[in-house]
Design a protein around this motif. Sequence first.
Motif, short mmCIF file in Angstrom:
data_model
loop_
_atom_site.label_atom_id
_atom_site.label_comp_id
_atom_site.label_asym_id
_atom_site.label_seq_id
_atom_site.Cartn_x
_atom_site.Cartn_y
_atom_site.Cartn_z
N UNK A 35 0.86 -1.18 0.00
CA UNK A 35 0.00 0.00 0.00
C UNK A 35 0.90 1.23 0.00
N UNK A 36 0.88 1.97 -1.08
CA UNK A 36 1.76 3.13 -1.27
C UNK A 36 1.24 4.32 -0.49
N UNK A 37 1.97 4.73 0.55
CA UNK A 37 1.50 5.81 1.41
C UNK A 37 1.73 7.19 0.81
N UNK A 38 2.36 7.25 -0.37
CA UNK A 38 2.38 8.52 -1.09
C UNK A 38 1.04 8.77 -1.78
N UNK A 39 0.29 7.68 -2.04
CA UNK A 39 -0.95 7.80 -2.78
C UNK A 39 -2.19 7.63 -1.91
N UNK A 40 -2.04 7.06 -0.70
CA UNK A 40 -3.21 6.72 0.11
C UNK A 40 -3.27 7.54 1.40
N UNK A 41 -4.49 7.90 1.78
CA UNK A 41 -4.74 8.47 3.10
C UNK A 41 -4.96 7.32 4.08
N UNK A 42 -4.90 7.58 5.40
CA UNK A 42 -5.22 6.51 6.35
C UNK A 42 -6.60 5.90 6.13
N UNK A 43 -7.58 6.71 5.77
CA UNK A 43 -8.92 6.17 5.50
C UNK A 43 -8.90 5.25 4.28
N UNK A 44 -8.15 5.63 3.26
CA UNK A 44 -8.04 4.80 2.05
C UNK A 44 -7.31 3.49 2.35
N UNK A 45 -6.39 3.50 3.31
CA UNK A 45 -5.74 2.27 3.74
C UNK A 45 -6.78 1.28 4.25
N UNK A 46 -7.72 1.77 5.03
CA UNK A 46 -8.78 0.89 5.56
C UNK A 46 -9.58 0.26 4.43
N UNK A 47 -9.94 1.04 3.44
CA UNK A 47 -10.69 0.51 2.30
C UNK A 47 -9.88 -0.56 1.57
N UNK A 48 -8.57 -0.32 1.41
CA UNK A 48 -7.72 -1.28 0.72
C UNK A 48 -7.61 -2.58 1.51
N UNK A 49 -7.55 -2.50 2.81
CA UNK A 49 -7.45 -3.71 3.63
C UNK A 49 -8.70 -4.57 3.47
N UNK A 50 -9.85 -3.93 3.43
CA UNK A 50 -11.10 -4.67 3.24
C UNK A 50 -11.15 -5.28 1.84
N UNK A 51 -10.80 -4.49 0.85
CA UNK A 51 -10.84 -4.95 -0.54
C UNK A 51 -9.89 -6.14 -0.78
N UNK A 52 -8.70 -6.07 -0.20
CA UNK A 52 -7.68 -7.08 -0.45
C UNK A 52 -7.76 -8.27 0.52
N UNK A 53 -8.72 -8.21 1.45
CA UNK A 53 -8.93 -9.30 2.42
C UNK A 53 -7.66 -9.60 3.23
N UNK A 54 -6.93 -8.55 3.56
CA UNK A 54 -5.73 -8.72 4.40
C UNK A 54 -6.14 -9.03 5.83
N UNK A 55 -5.35 -9.86 6.50
CA UNK A 55 -5.60 -10.14 7.92
C UNK A 55 -4.57 -9.48 8.82
N UNK A 56 -3.53 -8.90 8.22
CA UNK A 56 -2.51 -8.19 9.00
C UNK A 56 -2.04 -6.98 8.20
N UNK A 57 -1.74 -5.92 8.92
CA UNK A 57 -1.19 -4.70 8.33
C UNK A 57 0.11 -4.36 9.04
N UNK A 58 1.20 -4.21 8.29
CA UNK A 58 2.49 -3.83 8.86
C UNK A 58 2.78 -2.38 8.52
#
Length: 370
Positions: free
Chosen positions: A187-210
């Motif tokens: 997840x490229x943090x130059x392109x994503x806001x913290x809120x967008x990170x949450x959407x990406x986690x749901x979309x990608x079905x991730x179970x962990x975020x580093x």
Amino acid sequence: MNTSSSSSGAERAAESSIRIGALAPLTRPGWVEAGRHLIAGLELAVHEVNDAGGIAGRPLELVVRDTAADPQKAAAAVDELAGLGVTALVGEYHSVVARAAAARADALGLPFLCSSAVLDELTERPTEWVARLAPAQSHGWRIYADFLLRAGHSRIAVAVQPSVYWASGTRVLRDHLAPRGGTVIELDMLALTPAAVCDALVRDRATALLLLVGHPEPAASIVTSVRRDPRLGEIMIGAPAGQPESAEWATLLGDDGVAIPFLRYLPEVLSPLGARVETALRERLAEAPSFVAFEGYDTIAVLADALRSHGTDRARVAEAWPHVAVEGTRGWIRFSRTPGISVRQWVWAPVQIVDRDPAEPGRLRVLHSG
């Protein structure tokens, strides 16, 4: 007349001491808390060496320079310290900064004992001038990757900022996890806001975020967004680089900052030496010392041994690295050549995975020792 005499006396005193250049991040955007703990460990060990008579009767003198997490500032500091006649260089926390310092020290023929930075390729070519105490990133982060797999996480998102260090960490995780059925989602943090990170986690079905991002920001904002998103109640947040160890982390995030596993380099049980040093460091810092403070102390313990056995000539100090055998606060320290690592390396400092206890956020609990 008095001024001249006083000045001459100061010059003679400086000439009689063994000057050691010390690099640390002491101002923003550097991780100031890590820098403060590193210097506390260095200073404590210097004080003890001098109380015991110094090196052949000559005291050690630390000449500290702030790197502020800036590689160019670090390289300039190395040039300055070499010109001041330091016998050796020690310290630094940030890997990218330490890499710049190591390259300059190698070019100048100045021995550098790196305390805390972990980037595998600390120099572009193998060198005899640089040795390191901290475990290489590939070693610690593989242990962390195995911890994730044992906890049942195979779809792992990494929130990443541009950096040689973060890119290297991502590569270590991907190379280790892929053959074992794991997937790393960047997840490229130059392109994503913290809120967008949450959407990406749901979309990608991730179970962990580093969190492979800076501290306190954007790490704190990402944690807050994820913790407060009802869709992500089961996701694990991790921070292998150690951001949650900071007292500032606990102050900023409170209960949101607990249960976020990170790496630190301490044994399960400290030796008598380690326990004594912990007490002294706690008194100096007015808080529990981080592993970085122990790294600082061990740095001077190793360098003092090299100076006693090989003298203060720069080349002779560098020649001492393969012969070091010193009891540190976290075990016996010896340096060797390790495949894929360009500097003399302690193989290995102890590795733990710890987090802040949800029941008592001020307490760190050990989840795994490797």
